[in-house]
Design a protein around this motif. Structure first.
Motif, PDB file in Angstrom:
ATOM      1  N   SER A 276      35.904  -7.211  94.772  1.00  0.00           N
ATOM      2  CA  SER A 276      35.922  -5.835  95.342  1.00  0.00           C
ATOM      3  C   SER A 276      37.379  -5.771  95.848  1.00  0.00           C
ATOM      4  CB  SER A 276      34.798  -5.527  96.081  1.00  0.00           C
ATOM      5  OG  SER A 276      35.147  -6.152  97.548  1.00  0.00           O
ATOM      6  N   VAL A 277      37.845  -4.508  95.771  1.00  0.00           N
ATOM      7  CA  VAL A 277      39.055  -3.906  96.752  1.00  0.00           C
ATOM      8  C   VAL A 277      38.740  -2.780  97.330  1.00  0.00           C
ATOM      9  CG1 VAL A 277      41.476  -3.173  96.171  1.00  0.00           C
ATOM     10  CG2 VAL A 277      40.569  -4.876  94.829  1.00  0.00           C
ATOM     11  N   SER A 278      38.960  -2.975  98.607  1.00  0.00           N
ATOM     12  CA  SER A 278      38.733  -1.486  99.519  1.00  0.00           C
ATOM     13  C   SER A 278      40.221  -1.261 100.272  1.00  0.00           C
ATOM     14  CB  SER A 278      37.858  -1.732 100.789  1.00  0.00           C
ATOM     15  OG  SER A 278      36.571  -2.240 100.276  1.00  0.00           O
ATOM     16  N   ILE A 279      40.585   0.220  99.697  1.00  0.00           N
ATOM     17  CA  ILE A 279      42.017   0.498  99.908  1.00  0.00           C
ATOM     18  C   ILE A 279      41.950   1.559 101.226  1.00  0.00           C
ATOM     19  CG2 ILE A 279      44.092   1.507  99.041  1.00  0.00           C
ATOM     20  CD1 ILE A 279      42.990   0.819  96.164  1.00  0.00           C
ATOM     21  N   GLY A 280      42.789   1.233 102.296  1.00  0.00           N
ATOM     22  CA  GLY A 280      43.004   1.989 103.388  1.00  0.00           C
ATOM     23  C   GLY A 280      41.707   2.473 103.988  1.00  0.00           C
ATOM     24  N   THR A 281      41.535   3.937 103.924  1.00  0.00           N
ATOM     25  CA  THR A 281      40.317   4.580 104.449  1.00  0.00           C
ATOM     26  C   THR A 281      38.994   4.192 104.046  1.00  0.00           C
ATOM     27  OG1 THR A 281      40.688   6.455 103.517  1.00  0.00           O
ATOM     28  CG2 THR A 281      41.606   6.221 105.847  1.00  0.00           C
ATOM     29  N   GLU A 282      39.177   3.475 102.962  1.00  0.00           N
ATOM     30  CA  GLU A 282      37.804   3.137 102.147  1.00  0.00           C
ATOM     31  C   GLU A 282      37.183   1.955 102.979  1.00  0.00           C
ATOM     32  OE1 GLU A 282      39.010   3.770  97.568  1.00  0.00           O
ATOM     33  OE2 GLU A 282      39.005   1.727  98.259  1.00  0.00           O
ATOM     34  N   ASN A 283      38.081   1.415 103.970  1.00  0.00           N
ATOM     35  CA  ASN A 283      37.610   0.314 104.813  1.00  0.00           C
ATOM     36  C   ASN A 283      36.334   0.672 105.793  1.00  0.00           C
ATOM     37  OD1 ASN A 283      38.919  -2.362 103.598  1.00  0.00           O
ATOM     38  ND2 ASN A 283      40.557  -1.094 103.999  1.00  0.00           N
ATOM     39  N   SER A 284      35.605  -0.132 106.216  1.00  0.00           N
ATOM     40  CA  SER A 284      34.631   0.242 107.039  1.00  0.00           C
ATOM     41  C   SER A 284      34.933   0.203 108.607  1.00  0.00           C
ATOM     42  CB  SER A 284      33.309  -0.829 107.008  1.00  0.00           C
ATOM     43  OG  SER A 284      33.750  -2.097 107.515  1.00  0.00           O
ATOM     44  N   ARG A 285      36.258  -0.263 108.924  1.00  0.00           N
ATOM     45  CA  ARG A 285      36.937  -0.297 110.092  1.00  0.00           C
ATOM     46  C   ARG A 285      38.273   0.278 110.174  1.00  0.00           C
ATOM     47  NH1 ARG A 285      33.760  -2.471 114.277  1.00  0.00           N
ATOM     48  NH2 ARG A 285      35.736  -2.473 115.362  1.00  0.00           N
ATOM     49  N   ILE A 286      38.411   1.282 111.351  1.00  0.00           N
ATOM     50  CA  ILE A 286      39.354   2.115 111.361  1.00  0.00           C
ATOM     51  C   ILE A 286      40.666   1.218 111.488  1.00  0.00           C
ATOM     52  CG2 ILE A 286      39.731   2.355 113.982  1.00  0.00           C
ATOM     53  CD1 ILE A 286      40.374   5.398 113.698  1.00  0.00           C
ATOM     54  N   GLU A 287      40.452  -0.003 112.094  1.00  0.00           N
ATOM     55  CA  GLU A 287      41.677  -0.889 112.380  1.00  0.00           C
ATOM     56  C   GLU A 287      42.229  -1.463 111.000  1.00  0.00           C
ATOM     57  OE1 GLU A 287      38.821  -2.317 115.502  1.00  0.00           O
ATOM     58  OE2 GLU A 287      38.612  -1.409 113.502  1.00  0.00           O
ATOM     59  N   LEU A 288      41.725  -0.992 109.742  1.00  0.00           N
ATOM     60  CA  LEU A 288      42.060  -1.417 108.516  1.00  0.00           C
ATOM     61  C   LEU A 288      42.268  -0.121 107.537  1.00  0.00           C
ATOM     62  CD1 LEU A 288      39.285  -4.046 107.432  1.00  0.00           C
ATOM     63  CD2 LEU A 288      41.576  -4.622 108.274  1.00  0.00           C
ATOM     64  N   ALA A 289      42.726   0.840 108.205  1.00  0.00           N
ATOM     65  CA  ALA A 289      43.084   2.237 107.598  1.00  0.00           C
ATOM     66  C   ALA A 289      44.372   2.081 106.967  1.00  0.00           C
ATOM     67  CB  ALA A 289      43.074   3.397 108.690  1.00  0.00           C
ATOM     68  N   TYR A 290      45.238   1.251 107.139  1.00  0.00           N
ATOM     69  CA  TYR A 290      46.473   1.114 106.507  1.00  0.00           C
ATOM     70  C   TYR A 290      46.614  -0.173 105.870  1.00  0.00           C
ATOM     71  CZ  TYR A 290      47.498   5.149 109.506  1.00  0.00           C
ATOM     72  OH  TYR A 290      47.498   6.295 110.029  1.00  0.00           O
ATOM     73  N   SER A 291      45.640  -0.884 105.550  1.00  0.00           N
ATOM     74  CA  SER A 291      45.365  -2.179 104.834  1.00  0.00           C
ATOM     75  C   SER A 291      44.450  -2.078 103.534  1.00  0.00           C
ATOM     76  CB  SER A 291      45.006  -3.269 105.794  1.00  0.00           C
ATOM     77  OG  SER A 291      46.003  -3.307 106.883  1.00  0.00           O
ATOM     78  N   SER A 292      44.593  -3.310 102.887  1.00  0.00           N
ATOM     79  CA  SER A 292      43.495  -3.160 101.744  1.00  0.00           C
ATOM     80  C   SER A 292      43.086  -4.490 101.838  1.00  0.00           C
ATOM     81  CB  SER A 292      44.284  -3.385 100.138  1.00  0.00           C
ATOM     82  OG  SER A 292      44.686  -1.986 100.135  1.00  0.00           O
ATOM     83  N   VAL A 293      41.537  -4.539 101.729  1.00  0.00           N
ATOM     84  CA  VAL A 293      40.733  -5.930 101.763  1.00  0.00           C
ATOM     85  C   VAL A 293      40.469  -6.244 100.452  1.00  0.00           C
ATOM     86  CG1 VAL A 293      38.745  -6.993 102.515  1.00  0.00           C
ATOM     87  CG2 VAL A 293      40.073  -5.435 104.047  1.00  0.00           C
ATOM     88  N   ILE A 294      40.775  -7.254  99.889  1.00  0.00           N
ATOM     89  CA  ILE A 294      40.639  -7.915  98.654  1.00  0.00           C
ATOM     90  C   ILE A 294      39.823  -9.085  98.636  1.00  0.00           C
ATOM     91  CG2 ILE A 294      41.528  -8.483  96.300  1.00  0.00           C
ATOM     92  CD1 ILE A 294      44.151  -7.385  97.372  1.00  0.00           C
TER      93      ILE A 294
END
Length: 342
Positions: A276-294
């Protein structure tokens, strides 16, 4: 929204060029680097339409375009090409992981280190899911005349230990009694079931022998509690600070999240099974709003069990990272499954 083929090519070229250079992409670059047989004016019109639809943005009036979060999302879902890691590369990954295959924890620590090394990103690995995990075996190791260690081995391969102390002198014969009685009692018991009421009931079953067992039973419960927790292995925690064009506020937020293992575990355990790829504001935490979690889940004996993930800038080479993380995840699945079978 489905895009026409030419606009897909333009969006794909903008994303890939921006990932490579970090510079806005203009119509001349697109014509030079693609097989588009159209004029610059047509390309500019298509880019303007993609901008209006939210896939691109023009950072400056005279500049080219860069992808938005929506543009990256469309690219990842519809346009990205993934080239699998070569057989030679896979063999090298397996070789490194096999060197540390004494336990699932060692394998996963090595996997996080390798994933960070190969991607240049912060990498995270979680221990196998304990939801259905049960006691496989309990061993005892004497450490002193009045102390010993209870070693709990779970069915998912996780091993945890806890020291205990007795008022009486511990002998090999006493440990042998503990071994036989407690393995009969705990064999196959779900880790999550080993709570205080269970321990109290267990103690009552031993009659007079229970007088010797309070500290032993408590140690087993504490070890089972530790085995039941989601373990996290991190590698490259400070790498967000050293990315090109780093946003220091965003990097600080990510590093702070990494320091809170409970919150990080919540992010990782909520990710879907598979890749899965979560991009920016798709992430569940505001700390990851400018990051992607792959992320990619690994399996133990064909059952999805844990997660490997990287935390990346939104501008990242998604295809390359996914190829690497899927390769390592598949190797982890194979090696942990083999370890548990033995």
């Amino acid at each position: 929204m489905e895009l026409a083929e030419r606009k897909q090519k333009i969006l794909s070229a903008v994303v890939e060029n921006f990932i490579k250079t970090g510079e806005p992409v203009g119509s001349k670059t697109l014509i030079d680097e693609t097989d588009l047989k159209v004029s610059s004016a047509t390309v500019r019109n298509d880019m303007a339409d993609l901008t209006q639809k939210g896939y691109l943005i023009q950072p400056h009036t005279s500049a080219g375009r860069i992808p938005t979060q929506q543009g990256y999302r469309y690219y990842v879902d519809n346009l990205m090409k993934i080239v699998a890691v070569s057989q030679r590369g896979r063999e090298l990954v397996e070789d490194k992981l096999y060197r540390n295959a004494e336990s699932p924890e060692n394998i996963l620590k090595s996997a996080a280190d390798l994933l960070s090394e190969l991607t240049g990103l912060t990498a995270v690995a979680t221990t196998p899911n304990s939801a259905e995990s049960r006691i496989h075996k309990i061993s005892f190791v004497q450490t002193g005349s009045h102390t010993a260690m209870a070693v709990v081995i779970a069915s998912n391969g996780i091993i945890k230990n806890q020291l205990f102390r007795c008022e009486f002198i511990i002998t090999p014969e006493i440990l042998e009694i503990f071994d036989k009685a407690l393995n009969e009692l705990f064999d196959g018991v779900r880790l999550s079931s080993i709570n205080r009421p269970f321990i109290q009931t267990a103690a009552a079953r031993f009659g007079e022998l229970s007088l010797f067992m309070p500290s032993v039973l408590t140690a087993i419960k504490d070890a089972a509690d530790k085995a039941n927790e989601v373990g996290i292995f991190l590698s490259g925690q400070t790498k967000p600070l050293f990315m090109q064009n780093v946003n220091f506020l965003a990097a600080r937020n990510v590093i702070e999240l990494l320091s809170r293992k409970g919150d990080l575990a919540g992010v990782l355990t909520s990710l879907p099974i598979g890749t899965s790829v979560s991009i920016g504001t798709e992430n569940s935490r505001i700390e990851l709003a400018y990051s992607s979690v792959i992320s990619s889940s690994y399996s133990v004996k064909d059952t999805p069990s844990g997660t490997l993930a990287v935390i990346a800038p939104i501008r990242t080479d998604y295809g390359r990272v996914i190829s690497i993380i899927e390769c390592i995840s598949e190797c982890v699945s194979k090696i942990i499954s083999e370890l548990i079978e033995h």
